[in-house]
Write a protein that holds these residues in place. Structure first.
Motif, PDB file in Angstrom:
ATOM      1  N   SER A 115      47.916 -23.502 -38.173  1.00 25.67           N
ATOM      2  CA  SER A 115      48.305 -24.455 -38.823  1.00 25.67           C
ATOM      3  C   SER A 115      47.334 -24.999 -40.058  1.00 25.67           C
ATOM      4  O   SER A 115      46.844 -25.122 -41.564  1.00 25.67           O
ATOM      5  CB  SER A 115      49.654 -26.125 -39.001  1.00 25.67           C
ATOM      6  N   VAL A 116      46.069 -25.756 -39.339  1.00 21.99           N
ATOM      7  CA  VAL A 116      45.371 -25.621 -39.869  1.00 21.99           C
ATOM      8  C   VAL A 116      44.379 -24.487 -40.636  1.00 21.99           C
ATOM      9  O   VAL A 116      43.886 -24.345 -41.588  1.00 21.99           O
ATOM     10  CB  VAL A 116      44.046 -26.392 -38.865  1.00 21.99           C
ATOM     11  N   ALA A 117      44.692 -23.260 -40.420  1.00 22.72           N
ATOM     12  CA  ALA A 117      44.213 -21.673 -40.416  1.00 22.72           C
ATOM     13  C   ALA A 117      44.554 -22.096 -41.334  1.00 22.72           C
ATOM     14  O   ALA A 117      44.299 -21.875 -43.160  1.00 22.72           O
ATOM     15  CB  ALA A 117      43.931 -20.958 -39.909  1.00 22.72           C
ATOM     16  N   ASP A 118      45.809 -22.487 -42.114  1.00 21.95           N
ATOM     17  CA  ASP A 118      46.943 -21.761 -42.911  1.00 21.95           C
ATOM     18  C   ASP A 118      46.441 -22.766 -44.082  1.00 21.95           C
ATOM     19  O   ASP A 118      46.190 -22.614 -45.880  1.00 21.95           O
ATOM     20  CB  ASP A 118      48.284 -21.723 -42.902  1.00 21.95           C
ATOM     21  N   ILE A 119      46.271 -23.946 -44.162  1.00 17.89           N
ATOM     22  CA  ILE A 119      46.629 -25.054 -45.126  1.00 17.89           C
ATOM     23  C   ILE A 119      44.236 -24.746 -45.502  1.00 17.89           C
ATOM     24  O   ILE A 119      44.679 -24.773 -46.261  1.00 17.89           O
ATOM     25  CB  ILE A 119      45.986 -26.541 -44.266  1.00 17.89           C
ATOM     26  N   CYS A 120      43.839 -24.834 -44.518  1.00 18.15           N
ATOM     27  CA  CYS A 120      42.751 -24.016 -44.979  1.00 18.15           C
ATOM     28  C   CYS A 120      42.532 -23.444 -46.276  1.00 18.15           C
ATOM     29  O   CYS A 120      41.451 -23.556 -46.853  1.00 18.15           O
ATOM     30  CB  CYS A 120      41.695 -23.937 -43.998  1.00 18.15           C
ATOM     31  N   ILE A 121      43.528 -21.956 -45.883  1.00 26.18           N
ATOM     32  CA  ILE A 121      43.025 -21.273 -46.697  1.00 26.18           C
ATOM     33  C   ILE A 121      43.187 -21.534 -48.060  1.00 26.18           C
ATOM     34  O   ILE A 121      43.240 -21.185 -49.305  1.00 26.18           O
ATOM     35  CB  ILE A 121      44.408 -19.583 -45.854  1.00 26.18           C
ATOM     36  N   THR A 122      44.783 -21.870 -48.075  1.00 25.44           N
ATOM     37  CA  THR A 122      45.641 -22.569 -48.902  1.00 25.44           C
ATOM     38  C   THR A 122      44.518 -23.203 -50.527  1.00 25.44           C
ATOM     39  O   THR A 122      44.313 -22.864 -51.450  1.00 25.44           O
ATOM     40  CB  THR A 122      46.823 -23.479 -49.465  1.00 25.44           C
ATOM     41  N   THR A 133      46.821 -13.518 -36.773  1.00 18.64           N
ATOM     42  CA  THR A 133      45.679 -13.128 -36.825  1.00 18.64           C
ATOM     43  C   THR A 133      44.767 -12.887 -38.300  1.00 18.64           C
ATOM     44  O   THR A 133      44.358 -13.298 -38.378  1.00 18.64           O
ATOM     45  CB  THR A 133      44.775 -13.755 -35.222  1.00 18.64           C
ATOM     46  N   PRO A 134      45.168 -11.272 -38.195  1.00 19.43           N
ATOM     47  CA  PRO A 134      44.809  -9.741 -38.728  1.00 19.43           C
ATOM     48  C   PRO A 134      44.791 -10.807 -40.088  1.00 19.43           C
ATOM     49  O   PRO A 134      43.902 -10.671 -40.905  1.00 19.43           O
ATOM     50  CB  PRO A 134      45.620  -9.241 -38.656  1.00 19.43           C
ATOM     51  N   ILE A 135      46.033 -11.465 -40.045  1.00 22.69           N
ATOM     52  CA  ILE A 135      46.225 -11.912 -42.256  1.00 22.69           C
ATOM     53  C   ILE A 135      45.336 -12.936 -42.070  1.00 22.69           C
ATOM     54  O   ILE A 135      44.500 -13.022 -43.469  1.00 22.69           O
ATOM     55  CB  ILE A 135      47.966 -12.292 -41.837  1.00 22.69           C
ATOM     56  N   GLN A 136      45.296 -13.962 -41.083  1.00 23.61           N
ATOM     57  CA  GLN A 136      44.671 -15.257 -41.683  1.00 23.61           C
ATOM     58  C   GLN A 136      42.646 -14.536 -41.745  1.00 23.61           C
ATOM     59  O   GLN A 136      42.181 -15.029 -42.854  1.00 23.61           O
ATOM     60  CB  GLN A 136      44.366 -16.150 -40.499  1.00 23.61           C
ATOM     61  N   LEU A 137      42.643 -13.411 -41.289  1.00 28.28           N
ATOM     62  CA  LEU A 137      41.589 -13.393 -41.464  1.00 28.28           C
ATOM     63  C   LEU A 137      40.844 -12.691 -42.996  1.00 28.28           C
ATOM     64  O   LEU A 137      40.464 -12.383 -43.351  1.00 28.28           O
ATOM     65  CB  LEU A 137      41.201 -12.437 -40.086  1.00 28.28           C
ATOM     66  N   PHE A 138      41.976 -12.088 -43.206  1.00 30.49           N
ATOM     67  CA  PHE A 138      41.971 -11.123 -44.277  1.00 30.49           C
ATOM     68  C   PHE A 138      42.155 -11.669 -45.188  1.00 30.49           C
ATOM     69  O   PHE A 138      41.347 -11.973 -46.435  1.00 30.49           O
ATOM     70  CB  PHE A 138      43.504 -10.563 -44.287  1.00 30.49           C
ATOM     71  N   PHE A 139      42.826 -13.333 -45.105  1.00 27.27           N
ATOM     72  CA  PHE A 139      42.345 -14.461 -46.242  1.00 27.27           C
ATOM     73  C   PHE A 139      41.081 -14.545 -46.320  1.00 27.27           C
ATOM     74  O   PHE A 139      40.581 -14.489 -47.415  1.00 27.27           O
ATOM     75  CB  PHE A 139      43.741 -15.337 -46.063  1.00 27.27           C
ATOM     76  N   ALA A 140      40.621 -14.551 -44.630  1.00 28.07           N
ATOM     77  CA  ALA A 140      39.505 -15.832 -45.300  1.00 28.07           C
ATOM     78  C   ALA A 140      38.240 -14.854 -46.056  1.00 28.07           C
ATOM     79  O   ALA A 140      37.357 -15.188 -47.080  1.00 28.07           O
ATOM     80  CB  ALA A 140      39.392 -15.538 -43.327  1.00 28.07           C
ATOM     81  N   TRP A 141      38.625 -13.013 -45.620  1.00 32.15           N
ATOM     82  CA  TRP A 141      37.646 -12.690 -46.244  1.00 32.15           C
ATOM     83  C   TRP A 141      37.820 -12.249 -47.473  1.00 32.15           C
ATOM     84  O   TRP A 141      37.258 -12.179 -48.408  1.00 32.15           O
ATOM     85  CB  TRP A 141      37.819 -10.350 -45.949  1.00 32.15           C
ATOM     86  N   ARG A 142      38.870 -12.530 -48.056  1.00 39.45           N
ATOM     87  CA  ARG A 142      39.363 -12.283 -49.473  1.00 39.45           C
ATOM     88  C   ARG A 142      38.480 -13.496 -50.007  1.00 39.45           C
ATOM     89  O   ARG A 142      38.413 -14.159 -51.148  1.00 39.45           O
ATOM     90  CB  ARG A 142      40.919 -12.698 -49.769  1.00 39.45           C
ATOM     91  N   ILE A 143      38.622 -14.738 -49.156  1.00 38.17           N
ATOM     92  CA  ILE A 143      38.080 -15.650 -50.447  1.00 38.17           C
ATOM     93  C   ILE A 143      36.326 -16.161 -50.629  1.00 38.17           C
ATOM     94  O   ILE A 143      35.923 -16.180 -51.113  1.00 38.17           O
ATOM     95  CB  ILE A 143      38.478 -17.124 -49.027  1.00 38.17           C
ATOM     96  N   TYR A 144      35.997 -14.867 -49.033  1.00 34.66           N
ATOM     97  CA  TYR A 144      34.818 -15.389 -49.289  1.00 34.66           C
ATOM     98  C   TYR A 144      33.973 -13.905 -50.631  1.00 34.66           C
ATOM     99  O   TYR A 144      33.290 -14.215 -50.787  1.00 34.66           O
ATOM    100  CB  TYR A 144      34.044 -14.059 -48.306  1.00 34.66           C
ATOM    101  N   TRP A 170      30.725 -20.956 -45.328  1.00 31.30           N
ATOM    102  CA  TRP A 170      30.803 -21.758 -44.178  1.00 31.30           C
ATOM    103  C   TRP A 170      32.877 -21.629 -44.879  1.00 31.30           C
ATOM    104  O   TRP A 170      33.614 -22.072 -42.976  1.00 31.30           O
ATOM    105  CB  TRP A 170      30.923 -22.668 -44.809  1.00 31.30           C
ATOM    106  N   VAL A 171      33.868 -21.250 -45.713  1.00 26.79           N
ATOM    107  CA  VAL A 171      35.065 -21.849 -45.309  1.00 26.79           C
ATOM    108  C   VAL A 171      35.518 -20.695 -45.215  1.00 26.79           C
ATOM    109  O   VAL A 171      36.177 -21.086 -44.556  1.00 26.79           O
ATOM    110  CB  VAL A 171      35.303 -22.071 -47.250  1.00 26.79           C
ATOM    111  N   PRO A 172      34.875 -19.510 -44.713  1.00 23.88           N
ATOM    112  CA  PRO A 172      36.122 -18.546 -44.435  1.00 23.88           C
ATOM    113  C   PRO A 172      34.724 -18.599 -42.696  1.00 23.88           C
ATOM    114  O   PRO A 172      36.105 -18.290 -41.696  1.00 23.88           O
ATOM    115  CB  PRO A 172      35.243 -17.155 -44.647  1.00 23.88           C
ATOM    116  N   ALA A 173      33.958 -18.999 -41.932  1.00 25.48           N
ATOM    117  CA  ALA A 173      34.264 -19.381 -41.280  1.00 25.48           C
ATOM    118  C   ALA A 173      34.387 -20.188 -40.236  1.00 25.48           C
ATOM    119  O   ALA A 173      35.225 -20.229 -38.723  1.00 25.48           O
ATOM    120  CB  ALA A 173      32.348 -19.445 -41.236  1.00 25.48           C
ATOM    121  N   VAL A 174      35.027 -21.584 -41.081  1.00 25.57           N
ATOM    122  CA  VAL A 174      36.428 -22.705 -40.353  1.00 25.57           C
ATOM    123  C   VAL A 174      37.501 -21.480 -40.310  1.00 25.57           C
ATOM    124  O   VAL A 174      38.206 -21.534 -39.234  1.00 25.57           O
ATOM    125  CB  VAL A 174      36.241 -23.698 -41.616  1.00 25.57           C
ATOM    126  N   ILE A 175      37.934 -21.274 -41.541  1.00 21.67           N
ATOM    127  CA  ILE A 175      39.022 -20.311 -41.170  1.00 21.67           C
ATOM    128  C   ILE A 175      39.452 -18.595 -39.647  1.00 21.67           C
ATOM    129  O   ILE A 175      39.731 -19.048 -39.204  1.00 21.67           O
ATOM    130  CB  ILE A 175      39.403 -19.806 -42.310  1.00 21.67           C
TER     131      ILE A 175
END
Length: 333
Positions: free
Chosen positions: A167-174, A102-113, A120-125
């Motif tokens: 899995s959905v979070a990982d796919i959205c990040i990619t 979870t922290p790693i996925q949130l870190f990538f969401a921040w980088r995407i922002y 909206w994309v980081p919010a979905v992640i």
């Protein structure tokens, strides 16, 4: 009709293989962390603390996994209840996985922002990551209640919520990284080759974690009376940590990419950053081709320059050389 005792090979065999894979990935992770702390001493404090947090959690996870197999195979070997119950410390496994993922996925969401400047994309992640965290905690609580291998199908609902959300979070990040970086191609061949390398790395790291999570779900649902899904499950946290460290350590490779220099090895342009504003400093030589600027904040590169976390914070600006016509020569007459 009476059924025979559980097949130990399908219970502790997959778990033992999962622990072996976990320990192999832990060794790789230690090497990556040593490289990180050696090369990126000037990273921000929060980034160092984050990596240190992962080191502590993953070390604890490896020790717990070793005890998980030591208990049934050594301490309780031959006892009738050994093949009926989950190992005592197995309850920690889903909790530790979500405390890492979870922290790693949130870190990538921040980088995407930071790359897209879109919420909206980081919010979905963020939504799917928090849902996966809730599913992991629910699975932990449920596992502590049932304790028996025979009641493993009761874990289906919380485990599905956990793995499918992750899995959905990982796919959205990619997908988000690939799309945002593709849009930032400039048309310069050398610059675009760096972006292509980042895209390939994003797909590879995101695909690995998503593949293991999906495989875990498939084996969990298709073979509920076995422990085959634990081959994937017990290695999952190490995959997340290794993927993060590989992206962080790749920055040095990207900084030294041939696109940053000319064919004779000389640097074509100075890459600089001084806080949130963007500017381009001197270029050398004056007609250096394929120069570009990197938007950055905190990461130190060679020769004291500050460059961005190239993995997910690169923005490329085309530089157009302005040539002025020479002044007409004065007549000697």
């Amino acid at each position: 009709m009476a059924t025979g005792p559980p097949d130990v090979r399908l219970l502790f065999g997959p778990m033992l293989l999962g622990v072996f894979l976990n320990m192999i990935l832990y060794g790789i992770l230690i090497v990556q962390m040593l490289s990180y702390f050696k090369m990126y001493r000037n990273d921000s404090l929060y980034m160092k603390l984050f990596v240190g947090y992962l080191l502590v959690v993953e070390t604890a996870n490896t020790a717990l996994d070793m005890h998980i197999m030591y208990e049934p195979l050594i301490l309780n070997f031959g006892l009738p209840d050994t093949i009926k119950r989950f190992p005592t410390l197995f309850v920690t496994e889903p909790l530790i996985i979500v405390l890492v993922s979870t922290p790693i996925q949130l870190f990538f969401a921040w980088r995407i922002y930071k790359v897209t400047r879109s919420y909206w994309v980081p919010a979905v992640i963020f939504l799917f990551s928090i849902t996966a965290l809730a599913g992991g905690v629910w699975t932990t609580a449920k596992l502590g209640i049932i304790q028996l291998f025979s009641r493993k199908p009761e874990l289906h609902t919380p485990a599905l919520l956990w793995f499918l959300s992750a899995s959905v979070a990982d796919i959205c990040i990619t997908v988000a990284l690939v799309v945002s970086l593709t849009r930032r191609k400039t048309g310069f061949e050398r610059t675009d080759s760096v972006i292509d390398k980042i895209i390939r790395m994003s797909v590879q790291t995101g695909a690995v974690t998503a593949f293991f999570a999906v495989a875990d779900v498939i084996f969990f649902m298709a073979l509920p009376r076995t422990a085959l899904n634990f081959i994937w499950d017990l290695a999952l946290s190490k995959l997340y940590s290794n993927c993060l460290l590989s992206t962080l350590n790749a920055r040095e490779t990207l900084v030294n990419h041939p696109s940053l220099g000319s064919s004779n090895g000389n640097v074509n342009c100075n890459i600089s950053a001084s806080g949130p504003r963007r500017h381009t400093e001197s270029f050398m030589p004056p007609r250096a081709p394929n120069c570009y600027e990197l938007d950055t904040h905190v990461v130190k590169a060679r020769e004291g320059s500050l460059v961005d976390d190239l993995e997910y914070g690169v923005t490329v600006t085309k530089v157009v050389e302005q040539l002025e016509e020479p002044a007409p020569k004065r007549s000697q007459w």
